[in-house]
Scaffold this motif. Structure first.
Motif, PDB file in Angstrom:
ATOM      1  N   PRO A   1       0.877  -1.258  -0.063  1.00  0.00           N
ATOM      2  CA  PRO A   1      -0.048  -0.045  -0.024  1.00  0.00           C
ATOM      3  C   PRO A   1       0.902   1.123  -0.113  1.00  0.00           C
ATOM      4  O   PRO A   1       0.352   2.323  -0.166  1.00  0.00           O
ATOM      5  CB  PRO A   1      -0.866  -0.094   1.346  1.00  0.00           C
ATOM      6  N   GLY A   2       2.208   1.281   0.140  1.00  0.00           N
ATOM      7  CA  GLY A   2       2.794   2.427   0.164  1.00  0.00           C
ATOM      8  C   GLY A   2       3.542   2.700  -1.061  1.00  0.00           C
ATOM      9  O   GLY A   2       4.470   3.424  -1.280  1.00  0.00           O
ATOM     10  N   ALA A   3       3.389   1.942  -2.157  1.00  0.00           N
ATOM     11  CA  ALA A   3       3.839   2.002  -3.340  1.00  0.00           C
ATOM     12  C   ALA A   3       3.200   3.106  -4.138  1.00  0.00           C
ATOM     13  O   ALA A   3       1.565   3.140  -3.966  1.00  0.00           O
ATOM     14  CB  ALA A   3       3.881   0.673  -4.212  1.00  0.00           C
ATOM     15  N   LYS A   4       3.443   3.999  -4.831  1.00  0.00           N
ATOM     16  CA  LYS A   4       2.545   4.799  -5.862  1.00  0.00           C
ATOM     17  C   LYS A   4       2.641   4.244  -7.129  1.00  0.00           C
ATOM     18  O   LYS A   4       3.686   4.371  -7.819  1.00  0.00           O
ATOM     19  CB  LYS A   4       3.300   6.218  -5.792  1.00  0.00           C
ATOM     20  N   ILE A   5       1.512   4.051  -7.735  1.00  0.00           N
ATOM     21  CA  ILE A   5       1.224   3.282  -8.947  1.00  0.00           C
ATOM     22  C   ILE A   5       0.667   4.238  -9.891  1.00  0.00           C
ATOM     23  O   ILE A   5      -0.816   4.692  -9.577  1.00  0.00           O
ATOM     24  CB  ILE A   5       0.897   1.770  -8.876  1.00  0.00           C
ATOM     25  N   GLY A   6       1.082   4.629 -11.103  1.00  0.00           N
ATOM     26  CA  GLY A   6       0.260   5.360 -11.993  1.00  0.00           C
ATOM     27  C   GLY A   6      -0.812   4.919 -12.657  1.00  0.00           C
ATOM     28  O   GLY A   6      -1.398   3.668 -12.305  1.00  0.00           O
ATOM     29  N   THR A   7      -1.573   5.532 -13.465  1.00  0.00           N
ATOM     30  CA  THR A   7      -2.725   4.820 -14.316  1.00  0.00           C
ATOM     31  C   THR A   7      -2.571   4.056 -15.623  1.00  0.00           C
ATOM     32  O   THR A   7      -1.244   4.208 -16.087  1.00  0.00           O
ATOM     33  CB  THR A   7      -3.622   5.979 -15.022  1.00  0.00           C
ATOM     34  N   GLY A   8      -3.187   2.976 -15.580  1.00  0.00           N
ATOM     35  CA  GLY A   8      -3.025   2.230 -16.960  1.00  0.00           C
ATOM     36  C   GLY A   8      -1.859   1.101 -16.721  1.00  0.00           C
ATOM     37  O   GLY A   8      -1.392   0.660 -17.672  1.00  0.00           O
ATOM     38  N   VAL A   9      -1.477   0.624 -15.531  1.00  0.00           N
ATOM     39  CA  VAL A   9      -0.358   0.039 -14.984  1.00  0.00           C
ATOM     40  C   VAL A   9      -1.117  -1.273 -15.087  1.00  0.00           C
ATOM     41  O   VAL A   9      -2.143  -1.695 -14.479  1.00  0.00           O
ATOM     42  CB  VAL A   9       0.302   0.443 -13.803  1.00  0.00           C
ATOM     43  N   ARG A  10       0.075  -2.173 -15.438  1.00  0.00           N
ATOM     44  CA  ARG A  10      -0.719  -3.798 -15.610  1.00  0.00           C
ATOM     45  C   ARG A  10       0.411  -4.614 -14.765  1.00  0.00           C
ATOM     46  O   ARG A  10       1.841  -4.441 -15.019  1.00  0.00           O
ATOM     47  CB  ARG A  10      -0.757  -4.405 -17.079  1.00  0.00           C
ATOM     48  N   ILE A  11       0.068  -5.282 -13.822  1.00  0.00           N
ATOM     49  CA  ILE A  11       0.944  -6.159 -12.932  1.00  0.00           C
ATOM     50  C   ILE A  11       0.794  -7.478 -13.125  1.00  0.00           C
ATOM     51  O   ILE A  11      -0.598  -7.854 -12.806  1.00  0.00           O
ATOM     52  CB  ILE A  11       0.872  -5.703 -11.629  1.00  0.00           C
ATOM     53  N   GLY A  12       1.530  -8.300 -13.358  1.00  0.00           N
ATOM     54  CA  GLY A  12       1.176  -9.689 -13.924  1.00  0.00           C
ATOM     55  C   GLY A  12       1.150 -10.618 -12.557  1.00  0.00           C
ATOM     56  O   GLY A  12       1.610 -10.302 -11.236  1.00  0.00           O
ATOM     57  N   PRO A  13       0.919 -12.148 -12.707  1.00  0.00           N
ATOM     58  CA  PRO A  13       0.858 -12.990 -11.569  1.00  0.00           C
ATOM     59  C   PRO A  13       2.083 -13.128 -10.785  1.00  0.00           C
ATOM     60  O   PRO A  13       3.319 -13.048 -11.422  1.00  0.00           O
ATOM     61  CB  PRO A  13       0.674 -14.319 -12.420  1.00  0.00           C
ATOM     62  N   PHE A  14       1.939 -12.933  -9.349  1.00  0.00           N
ATOM     63  CA  PHE A  14       2.916 -13.356  -8.465  1.00  0.00           C
ATOM     64  C   PHE A  14       3.985 -12.180  -8.462  1.00  0.00           C
ATOM     65  O   PHE A  14       5.076 -12.331  -7.942  1.00  0.00           O
ATOM     66  CB  PHE A  14       3.564 -14.619  -8.640  1.00  0.00           C
ATOM     67  N   ALA A  15       3.895 -11.278  -9.104  1.00  0.00           N
ATOM     68  CA  ALA A  15       4.906  -9.946  -9.079  1.00  0.00           C
ATOM     69  C   ALA A  15       4.805  -9.343  -7.659  1.00  0.00           C
ATOM     70  O   ALA A  15       3.745  -9.511  -6.947  1.00  0.00           O
ATOM     71  CB  ALA A  15       4.587  -9.031 -10.214  1.00  0.00           C
ATOM     72  N   VAL A  16       5.757  -8.726  -7.215  1.00  0.00           N
ATOM     73  CA  VAL A  16       5.931  -8.194  -6.103  1.00  0.00           C
ATOM     74  C   VAL A  16       6.495  -6.486  -6.145  1.00  0.00           C
ATOM     75  O   VAL A  16       7.389  -6.515  -6.773  1.00  0.00           O
ATOM     76  CB  VAL A  16       6.900  -8.810  -5.128  1.00  0.00           C
ATOM     77  N   ILE A  17       5.624  -5.829  -5.611  1.00  0.00           N
ATOM     78  CA  ILE A  17       5.628  -4.446  -5.784  1.00  0.00           C
ATOM     79  C   ILE A  17       6.219  -3.899  -4.174  1.00  0.00           C
ATOM     80  O   ILE A  17       4.808  -3.737  -3.694  1.00  0.00           O
ATOM     81  CB  ILE A  17       4.690  -3.470  -6.369  1.00  0.00           C
ATOM     82  N   GLU A  18       7.178  -3.488  -3.839  1.00  0.00           N
ATOM     83  CA  GLU A  18       7.611  -3.158  -2.158  1.00  0.00           C
ATOM     84  C   GLU A  18       7.160  -1.887  -1.937  1.00  0.00           C
ATOM     85  O   GLU A  18       6.654  -1.091  -2.928  1.00  0.00           O
ATOM     86  CB  GLU A  18       8.884  -3.572  -2.143  1.00  0.00           C
ATOM     87  N   GLU A  19       7.287  -1.121  -0.677  1.00  0.00           N
ATOM     88  CA  GLU A  19       6.703   0.020  -0.299  1.00  0.00           C
ATOM     89  C   GLU A  19       7.883   0.946  -0.775  1.00  0.00           C
ATOM     90  O   GLU A  19       8.862   0.532  -1.097  1.00  0.00           O
ATOM     91  CB  GLU A  19       6.801  -0.083   1.152  1.00  0.00           C
ATOM     92  N   GLU A  20       7.549   2.141  -0.870  1.00  0.00           N
ATOM     93  CA  GLU A  20       8.354   3.294  -1.518  1.00  0.00           C
ATOM     94  C   GLU A  20       8.840   3.201  -2.845  1.00  0.00           C
ATOM     95  O   GLU A  20       9.974   3.415  -3.009  1.00  0.00           O
ATOM     96  CB  GLU A  20       9.518   3.575  -0.586  1.00  0.00           C
ATOM     97  N   VAL A  21       7.897   2.730  -3.718  1.00  0.00           N
ATOM     98  CA  VAL A  21       8.079   2.306  -5.132  1.00  0.00           C
ATOM     99  C   VAL A  21       7.383   3.157  -5.623  1.00  0.00           C
ATOM    100  O   VAL A  21       6.074   3.593  -5.299  1.00  0.00           O
ATOM    101  CB  VAL A  21       7.948   0.953  -5.609  1.00  0.00           C
ATOM    102  N   GLU A  22       7.713   3.817  -6.934  1.00  0.00           N
ATOM    103  CA  GLU A  22       6.913   4.698  -7.662  1.00  0.00           C
ATOM    104  C   GLU A  22       6.986   4.126  -9.360  1.00  0.00           C
ATOM    105  O   GLU A  22       7.995   3.886  -9.719  1.00  0.00           O
ATOM    106  CB  GLU A  22       7.379   6.126  -7.933  1.00  0.00           C
ATOM    107  N   ILE A  23       5.916   3.818  -9.556  1.00  0.00           N
ATOM    108  CA  ILE A  23       5.613   3.257 -11.142  1.00  0.00           C
ATOM    109  C   ILE A  23       4.955   4.204 -11.950  1.00  0.00           C
ATOM    110  O   ILE A  23       3.843   4.572 -11.625  1.00  0.00           O
ATOM    111  CB  ILE A  23       5.124   1.899 -11.083  1.00  0.00           C
ATOM    112  N   GLY A  24       5.452   4.794 -13.006  1.00  0.00           N
ATOM    113  CA  GLY A  24       4.777   5.858 -13.900  1.00  0.00           C
ATOM    114  C   GLY A  24       3.288   5.117 -14.875  1.00  0.00           C
ATOM    115  O   GLY A  24       3.451   3.905 -14.677  1.00  0.00           O
ATOM    116  N   ASP A  25       2.839   6.064 -15.516  1.00  0.00           N
ATOM    117  CA  ASP A  25       1.815   5.594 -16.017  1.00  0.00           C
ATOM    118  C   ASP A  25       2.016   4.441 -17.264  1.00  0.00           C
ATOM    119  O   ASP A  25       2.988   4.547 -17.902  1.00  0.00           O
ATOM    120  CB  ASP A  25       1.075   6.823 -16.757  1.00  0.00           C
ATOM    121  N   GLU A  26       1.242   3.621 -17.312  1.00  0.00           N
ATOM    122  CA  GLU A  26       1.003   2.424 -18.490  1.00  0.00           C
ATOM    123  C   GLU A  26       2.269   1.613 -18.627  1.00  0.00           C
ATOM    124  O   GLU A  26       2.617   0.957 -19.720  1.00  0.00           O
ATOM    125  CB  GLU A  26       0.930   3.394 -20.057  1.00  0.00           C
ATOM    126  N   CYS A  27       3.026   1.489 -17.462  1.00  0.00           N
ATOM    127  CA  CYS A  27       4.049   0.293 -17.454  1.00  0.00           C
ATOM    128  C   CYS A  27       3.171  -1.067 -17.209  1.00  0.00           C
ATOM    129  O   CYS A  27       2.094  -1.125 -16.943  1.00  0.00           O
ATOM    130  CB  CYS A  27       4.933   0.919 -16.174  1.00  0.00           C
TER     131      CYS A  27
END
Length: 265
Positions: free
Chosen positions: A11-37
């Motif tokens: 919940p501490g990750a910042k994720i932009g719009t249009g982002v796709r995240i696949g099965p069993f991927a891990v996104i840790e805290e204090e992560v920023e992911i831009g739009d459409e990744c």
């Protein structure tokens, strides 16, 4: 946003719009992911990682892992990635060593399967690193560099723009811009003619670079005299080559000596 239900997203990750995240991927805290990744299955994006827009991260990539540096002591550092990069399966990109430091990856790079970029590297734009190319720490790569498969580069080397490095080369000195470096030990093999032509370099500029190569490696002039004559060619790319050489701290490979038979013996 399209998140697979098996993905683990802090919940501490910042994720932009249009982002796709696949099965069993891990996104840790204090992560920023831009739009459409797009983040592929089983990939891991570690804390203190910033990813720009429209990047495609393929399966099993690990971004932002702790540096493989014995001096690292848990300090806060970052991995910062630009826009429109392709990062293929199993690639590993580490965050920096040193408080407040960053490993920097530019935009529109293509990092193929198993590529490793170590701590504190600075990679520019539009580079291609083929399968299993590996950069040690503190390496600087300019733009439009092509590394063939299994290239291994020693820490602190610099690679100039539009350079090409042949497969399985062991790089322990700086890689000169616009030229082909190949072998183990590496040697200069001439102008990166195909790469320059594809990049739209004019015939006049390619000719000037070819003349610069002749002065540098085949004129038997002392280095400083060769550099002075190279500057007289009045070409901006040759000027960049001269400036790169003058700033080099590790030196650069020389041309492979011709065989005795080729010397007319």
């Amino acid at each position: 946003m399209d998140f697979h239900p098996t993905a683990v997203i802090s919940p501490g990750a910042k994720i932009g719009t249009g982002v796709r995240i696949g099965p069993f991927a891990v996104i840790e805290e204090e992560v920023e992911i831009g739009d459409e990744c797009a983040i592929g299955a089983y990939s891991i994006v570690k804390r203190f990682t910033t990813i720009g827009r429209r990047n495609r991260i393929f399966e099993h990539a690990v971004l932002g892992g702790e540096p493989q540096d014995v001096k690292f002591n848990g300090e806060k550092s970052r991995l910062v990635i630009g826009d429109d990069n392709l990062i293929r399966e199993g690639a590993t990109l580490h965050r920096a060593s040193g408080e407040g430091q960053a490993t920097l990856i530019g935009s529109r790079n293509f990092l193929m399967i198993g590529v490793h970029v170590a701590h504190n590297c600075r990679v520019g734009d539009d580079n291609i690193f083929a399968n299993e190319a590996a950069l040690a720490g503190h390496i600087e790569v300019e733009d439009h560099v092509f590394l063939s498969n299994n290239v291994g580069a020693h820490q602190f080397v610099k690679m100039g723009r539009y350079a090409m490095v042949g497969g399985k080369s062991k790089i322990v000195q700086d890689v000169l811009p616009f030229l082909v470096t190949d072998g183990n030990p590496p040697r200069m093999r001439g102008l990166n003619t195909t790469g320059l032509r594809r990049a739209g370099f004019s015939s006049e500029s390619r000719r000037a670079l070819r003349n610069a190569y002749q002065l540098l490696f085949r004129s038997s002039l002392p280095l400083e005299n060769a550099l002075t004559q190279m500057q007289s060619l009045s070409d901006t790319n040759v000027d960049h080559l001269v400036d790169f050489i003058r700033k080099s701290e590790r030196g650069f490979p020389r041309e492979r000596k011709r065989r005795q038979a080729e010397r007319g013996a």
